[in-house]
Design a protein around this motif. Structure first.
Motif, short mmCIF file in Angstrom:
data_model
loop_
_atom_site.label_atom_id
_atom_site.label_comp_id
_atom_site.label_asym_id
_atom_site.label_seq_id
_atom_site.Cartn_x
_atom_site.Cartn_y
_atom_site.Cartn_z
N GLU A 39 0.77 5.18 -5.46
CA GLU A 39 1.39 6.51 -5.63
C GLU A 39 1.70 7.14 -4.28
OE1 GLU A 39 -1.59 8.43 -8.01
OE2 GLU A 39 -1.02 7.30 -9.82
N ASP A 40 0.80 7.00 -3.31
CA ASP A 40 1.02 7.56 -1.98
C ASP A 40 2.23 6.92 -1.30
OD1 ASP A 40 -1.16 9.23 -2.25
OD2 ASP A 40 -2.50 7.99 -1.00
N ILE A 41 2.34 5.61 -1.41
CA ILE A 41 3.44 4.91 -0.74
C ILE A 41 4.78 5.24 -1.41
CG2 ILE A 41 3.47 2.65 -1.91
CD1 ILE A 41 3.41 3.07 1.83
N ALA A 42 4.79 5.42 -2.73
CA ALA A 42 6.01 5.82 -3.43
C ALA A 42 6.44 7.22 -2.98
CB ALA A 42 5.78 5.79 -4.94
N ARG A 43 5.48 8.12 -2.80
CA ARG A 43 5.80 9.47 -2.30
C ARG A 43 6.31 9.41 -0.86
NH1 ARG A 43 1.43 11.01 -5.37
NH2 ARG A 43 -0.05 10.78 -3.67
N LYS A 44 5.66 8.60 -0.04
CA LYS A 44 6.04 8.51 1.38
C LYS A 44 7.49 8.05 1.54
CE LYS A 44 5.04 6.18 5.69
NZ LYS A 44 4.14 5.36 6.47
N PHE A 45 7.89 7.06 0.75
CA PHE A 45 9.25 6.52 0.87
C PHE A 45 10.23 7.19 -0.08
CE2 PHE A 45 6.74 3.17 2.82
CZ PHE A 45 7.50 2.88 3.94
N ALA A 46 9.74 8.06 -0.97
CA ALA A 46 10.58 8.74 -1.96
C ALA A 46 11.37 7.74 -2.80
CB ALA A 46 11.52 9.74 -1.28
N PRO A 48 10.54 5.04 -6.25
CA PRO A 48 9.52 4.60 -7.21
C PRO A 48 8.90 3.28 -6.76
CG PRO A 48 11.49 5.31 -8.35
CD PRO A 48 11.83 5.28 -6.88
N PHE A 49 7.59 3.16 -6.96
CA PHE A 49 6.86 1.99 -6.50
C PHE A 49 7.51 0.68 -6.95
CE2 PHE A 49 3.52 -1.23 -6.84
CZ PHE A 49 3.01 -1.19 -5.55
N ALA A 50 7.95 0.63 -8.19
CA ALA A 50 8.55 -0.60 -8.75
C ALA A 50 9.86 -0.97 -8.06
CB ALA A 50 8.77 -0.44 -10.25
N GLU A 51 10.47 -0.04 -7.34
CA GLU A 51 11.75 -0.31 -6.68
C GLU A 51 11.61 -0.57 -5.18
OE1 GLU A 51 14.61 2.69 -7.69
OE2 GLU A 51 13.93 2.71 -9.78
N LEU A 52 10.41 -0.47 -4.65
CA LEU A 52 10.20 -0.72 -3.23
C LEU A 52 10.39 -2.21 -2.92
CD1 LEU A 52 7.14 1.58 -2.59
CD2 LEU A 52 9.38 1.79 -1.51
N PRO A 53 11.08 -2.52 -1.82
CA PRO A 53 11.33 -3.92 -1.45
C PRO A 53 10.16 -4.54 -0.69
CG PRO A 53 12.50 -2.44 0.03
CD PRO A 53 11.81 -1.58 -0.97
#
Length: 120
Positions: A39-46, A48-53
């Motif tokens: 959740e923190d990393i999804a907020r940091k990069f703005a 959604p976690f499932a879409e982070l590369p």
């Protein structure tokens, strides 16, 4: 050849990652992240976690023994699925030294390391 993953290198709040030789031409990487960290990393990069590369960056440290991050490091990136918690990395050679970063590689090529494994 080491067959069981060894200790991992991590900070208290971040993910842990460890690597071990699977056979003479592959390394197994295993990692874990807490739901809070996701959740923190999804907020940091703005994003959604499932879409982070997510990427595993395999460094060849045979002649260096450390990552210098000066543009001269030898590495190979492996795109991974966000739902995975382990991956097999092929194209390695037993007798050489490696470590792996679990990270995020943005579209513009910037890489953000979340955790680094021990060297094997």
């Amino acid at each position: 050849m080491e067959t069981n993953p060894a200790r991992s290198s991590t900070d208290i709040d971040g993910p842990s990652i460890r690597i071990a030789w699977k056979d003479e031409h592959s390394i197994q990487a295993i990692w874990s992240m807490t739901k809070e960290f996701e959740e923190d990393i999804a907020r940091k990069f703005a994003i959604p976690f499932a879409e982070l590369p997510f990427v595993l960056r395999l460094f060849d440290l045979t002649d260096r023994q450390e990552i210098r991050e000066d543009g001269s490091d030898l590495y190979t990136d492996f795109d991974i699925n966000h739902q995975s918690s382990e991956w097999i990395l092929y194209g390695v050679t037993q007798g050489l030294s490696y470590c792996v970063d679990l990270g995020i590689r943005m579209v513009d090529g910037r890489f953000y390391s979340l955790s680094r494994s021990q060297m094997i």
